[in-house]
Design a protein around this motif. Structure first.
Motif, PDB file in Angstrom:
ATOM      1  N   VAL A 210       0.846  -1.199   0.000  1.00  0.00           N
ATOM      2  CA  VAL A 210       0.000   0.000   0.000  1.00  0.00           C
ATOM      3  C   VAL A 210       0.883   1.251   0.000  1.00  0.00           C
ATOM      4  CG1 VAL A 210      -1.968  -1.088   1.157  1.00  0.00           C
ATOM      5  CG2 VAL A 210      -0.170  -0.026   2.542  1.00  0.00           C
ATOM      6  N   ASP A 211       0.324   2.319  -0.543  1.00  0.00           N
ATOM      7  CA  ASP A 211       0.994   3.621  -0.538  1.00  0.00           C
ATOM      8  C   ASP A 211       0.519   4.362   0.703  1.00  0.00           C
ATOM      9  OD1 ASP A 211       2.079   6.114  -1.055  1.00  0.00           O
ATOM     10  OD2 ASP A 211       0.461   6.661  -2.450  1.00  0.00           O
ATOM     11  N   PHE A 212       1.350   4.436   1.710  1.00  0.00           N
ATOM     12  CA  PHE A 212       0.898   5.018   2.983  1.00  0.00           C
ATOM     13  C   PHE A 212       1.419   6.425   3.192  1.00  0.00           C
ATOM     14  CE2 PHE A 212       0.128   4.715   7.711  1.00  0.00           C
ATOM     15  CZ  PHE A 212      -1.206   4.315   7.621  1.00  0.00           C
ATOM     16  N   ASP A 213       2.416   6.834   2.397  1.00  0.00           N
ATOM     17  CA  ASP A 213       2.894   8.215   2.532  1.00  0.00           C
ATOM     18  C   ASP A 213       2.273   9.131   1.473  1.00  0.00           C
ATOM     19  OD1 ASP A 213       4.260   7.546   0.229  1.00  0.00           O
ATOM     20  OD2 ASP A 213       6.247   7.514   1.169  1.00  0.00           O
ATOM     21  N   GLY A 214       1.409   8.543   0.641  1.00  0.00           N
ATOM     22  CA  GLY A 214       0.591   9.356  -0.252  1.00  0.00           C
ATOM     23  C   GLY A 214       1.305   9.957  -1.450  1.00  0.00           C
ATOM     24  N   ASP A 215       2.456   9.382  -1.841  1.00  0.00           N
ATOM     25  CA  ASP A 215       3.137   9.951  -3.012  1.00  0.00           C
ATOM     26  C   ASP A 215       2.735   9.247  -4.305  1.00  0.00           C
ATOM     27  OD1 ASP A 215       4.464   7.536  -2.922  1.00  0.00           O
ATOM     28  OD2 ASP A 215       6.480   8.399  -2.995  1.00  0.00           O
ATOM     29  N   GLY A 216       1.771   8.326  -4.209  1.00  0.00           N
ATOM     30  CA  GLY A 216       1.248   7.688  -5.412  1.00  0.00           C
ATOM     31  C   GLY A 216       1.954   6.404  -5.803  1.00  0.00           C
ATOM     32  N   ARG A 217       3.055   6.047  -5.107  1.00  0.00           N
ATOM     33  CA  ARG A 217       3.756   4.791  -5.411  1.00  0.00           C
ATOM     34  C   ARG A 217       3.838   3.935  -4.161  1.00  0.00           C
ATOM     35  NH1 ARG A 217       9.323   5.050  -8.170  1.00  0.00           N
ATOM     36  NH2 ARG A 217       9.961   5.082  -6.006  1.00  0.00           N
ATOM     37  N   ARG A 218       3.806   2.655  -4.401  1.00  0.00           N
ATOM     38  CA  ARG A 218       4.042   1.741  -3.273  1.00  0.00           C
ATOM     39  C   ARG A 218       5.529   1.422  -3.307  1.00  0.00           C
ATOM     40  NH1 ARG A 218      -0.028   0.794  -6.489  1.00  0.00           N
ATOM     41  NH2 ARG A 218      -2.147   0.437  -5.725  1.00  0.00           N
ATOM     42  N   ASP A 219       6.269   2.077  -2.453  1.00  0.00           N
ATOM     43  CA  ASP A 219       7.732   1.938  -2.480  1.00  0.00           C
ATOM     44  C   ASP A 219       8.189   1.238  -1.204  1.00  0.00           C
ATOM     45  OD1 ASP A 219      10.458   2.145  -2.452  1.00  0.00           O
ATOM     46  OD2 ASP A 219      10.518   4.261  -3.026  1.00  0.00           O
ATOM     47  N   LEU A 220       8.402  -0.064  -1.310  1.00  0.00           N
ATOM     48  CA  LEU A 220       8.770  -0.840  -0.117  1.00  0.00           C
ATOM     49  C   LEU A 220      10.279  -0.907   0.080  1.00  0.00           C
ATOM     50  CD1 LEU A 220       6.178  -3.731  -0.080  1.00  0.00           C
ATOM     51  CD2 LEU A 220       5.927  -1.312   0.420  1.00  0.00           C
ATOM     52  N   PRO A 225       7.016   4.494   5.802  1.00  0.00           N
ATOM     53  CA  PRO A 225       5.561   4.339   6.002  1.00  0.00           C
ATOM     54  C   PRO A 225       4.944   3.302   5.050  1.00  0.00           C
ATOM     55  CG  PRO A 225       6.141   6.668   5.947  1.00  0.00           C
ATOM     56  CD  PRO A 225       7.376   5.910   5.566  1.00  0.00           C
ATOM     57  N   ASP A 226       5.338   3.325   3.778  1.00  0.00           N
ATOM     58  CA  ASP A 226       4.807   2.316   2.844  1.00  0.00           C
ATOM     59  C   ASP A 226       5.179   0.913   3.312  1.00  0.00           C
ATOM     60  OD1 ASP A 226       4.049   4.490   1.335  1.00  0.00           O
ATOM     61  OD2 ASP A 226       5.101   3.893  -0.497  1.00  0.00           O
ATOM     62  N   SER A 227       6.438   0.731   3.734  1.00  0.00           N
ATOM     63  CA  SER A 227       6.906  -0.597   4.140  1.00  0.00           C
ATOM     64  C   SER A 227       6.136  -1.118   5.350  1.00  0.00           C
ATOM     65  CB  SER A 227       8.402  -0.554   4.479  1.00  0.00           C
ATOM     66  OG  SER A 227       9.154  -0.164   3.346  1.00  0.00           O
TER      67      SER A 227
HETATM   68 CA    CA Z   1       4.424   5.826  -1.283  1.00  0.00          CA
END
Ligand code: CA
Length: 411
Positions: A210-220, A225-227
């Motif tokens: 999920v994209d939890f920092d709201g930048d539009g990408r799921r960056d694990l 926050p995304d991780s």
């Molecule tokens: Ca993100």
């Protein structure tokens, strides 16, 4: 996380396991010949590209991710030399849940407190549970592995061992790229295509990130926050129940129906209360019907745990019981729980050679214990228990020198 491993409690090396110098075993076949001629790889790759496009991957993404990919003999060697988890619970937890990792974990809980709060509200997974997995998987994102994931996955898809599994993973890796989460060159990890701070397999990444920092990408890889939120989303999706316990240390009396103590057996908590199992401080367990397992990773004389339904999520994450108990215990410490309590007596672990001999002896008795590899999985535990009953020993399924001696002499 580890779900590619062969049966029972094999633990494939994660990036961190290598870093932590987990004993490597079974590496004798590390340089076994490839079972597909590497010269056939380019043709396979062309066919796979067509297959990927037929499955909805755009030709652009397929070319971008796969052009120039070559067969990787290192991936195959690592796969053949799959590591066996050869440390006892006390060894592994002692190493992994050290003062450093407790302090580091506590500092991270503090630093990201607002994120953890938001994650627990949304997914029900408490910060300590996430931090413990984070620490065990990659030392909090410090060690994520450096092999090219696409190349590893393509090689393992081409290889003859588990092609269906890895072809599906490779397709999901392409979907992650196509979605714009990561570029192919960013995807690096250990030898089986795992990626990011929680070492997600591509299928887990594609389905649960999920994209939890709201930048539009799921960056694990780079986004904490995304991780963290992705790990929580995955845990919730495989059954984590918010507000429920996962593991507690307990004290066991000298006598118990030991044959009921197993991670695969759930009993109402009152069953163990009635038999005299208590909390560490001597407080009685609640006399209720909450289903729990009594788990004795070092046998009846070692540390004892009650595991709750949430613990099933751990065994889904990783198929090594030693890993799961360590992650759950680590989380309990970060949540303010007590340090590891010694059990009722001295415990010792058989050597790998002795464990293999024990399995050989069990096989001689007619038990199917699978591969003679010194890894005590469910089948070996069951066989040990049966022989313990036969010899009049406490049936805690823990392999001891006494049991080995009786098996050798046949009495
Ligand atoms: Ca993100």
């Amino acid at each position: 996380m580890t779900r590619f491993a062969a049966p029972s409690i094999l633990l494939r090396m994660t990036a961190l396991a290598g870093f932590a110098a987990v004993t490597l075993l079974g590496a004798s076949h590390a340089f076994a010949a490839a079972c597909q001629p590497p010269a056939a790889f380019p043709k396979w790759l062309q066919n796979f590209k067509q297959q990927a496009v037929a499955q909805g991957i755009s030709p652009q993404t397929a070319n971008y991710a796969l052009d120039g990919i070559t067969y990787d003999p290192v991936t195959v060697a690592k796969d053949r030399g799959q590591a066996v988890f050869a440390q006892s619970f006390l060894q592994f937890s002692g190493r992994m849940v050290s003062g450093n990792r407790l302090q580091g974990g506590a500092a991270l809980l503090k630093r990201h407190a607002a994120t953890f709060k938001r994650i627990e509200q949304e997914y029900g997974v408490p910060g300590p549970v996430l931090v413990a997995f984070w620490g065990l998987e990659t030392d909090f994102g410090k060690i994520m592995g450096n092999m090219e994931s696409i190349r590893s996955l393509a090689t393992l898809s081409f290889d003859c061992r588990r092609p269906e599994k890895f072809t599906a993973e490779l397709l999901d890796a392409l979907r992650v790229i196509q979605r714009g989460d990561l570029s192919p060159h960013e995807m690096r990890g250990p030898a089986h295509g795992e990626v990011g701070q929680f070492q997600f397999q591509p299928s887990t990444y594609y389905n649960y990130a999920v994209d939890f920092d709201g930048d539009g990408r799921r960056d694990l890889i780079r986004s904490t926050p995304d991780s963290l939120a992705s790990a929580a989303n995955y845990l919730k999706s495989i059954g984590w129940q918010g507000g429920q316990p996962w593991l507690e240390q307990v004290r066991v009396p000298a006598d118990l129906p030991w044959d009921q103590a197993d991670v695969t057996i759930k009993r109402p908590r009152l069953f163990w209360a009635k038999h005299g199992v208590t909390y560490l401080n001597g407080q009685p367990l609640p006399n209720d019907a909450m289903p729990v397992s009594l788990v004795l990773p070092m046998g009846r004389s070692g540390p004892a745990f009650l595991t709750y339904q949430n613990f099933d999520v751990y065994t889904e994450w990783n198929n090594s019981l030693v890993y799961c108990l360590t992650a759950a215990y680590y989380a309990s410490r970060l949540a303010g729980g007590p340090p590891l309590a010694k059990g009722n007596g001295p415990v010792s672990a058989l050597s790998l050679a002795e464990l293999k001999e024990l399995q050989q002896q069990l096989a001689k008795q007619g038990f199917d214990v699978g591969k003679i590899d010194g890894v005590i999985g469910a089948a070996s535990r069951e066989a040990i228990r049966t022989m313990q009953v036969k010899y009049g020993l406490p049936a805690d399924a823990y392999p001891t020198a006494e049991l080995l001696r009786r098996l050798r002499t046949g009495r």
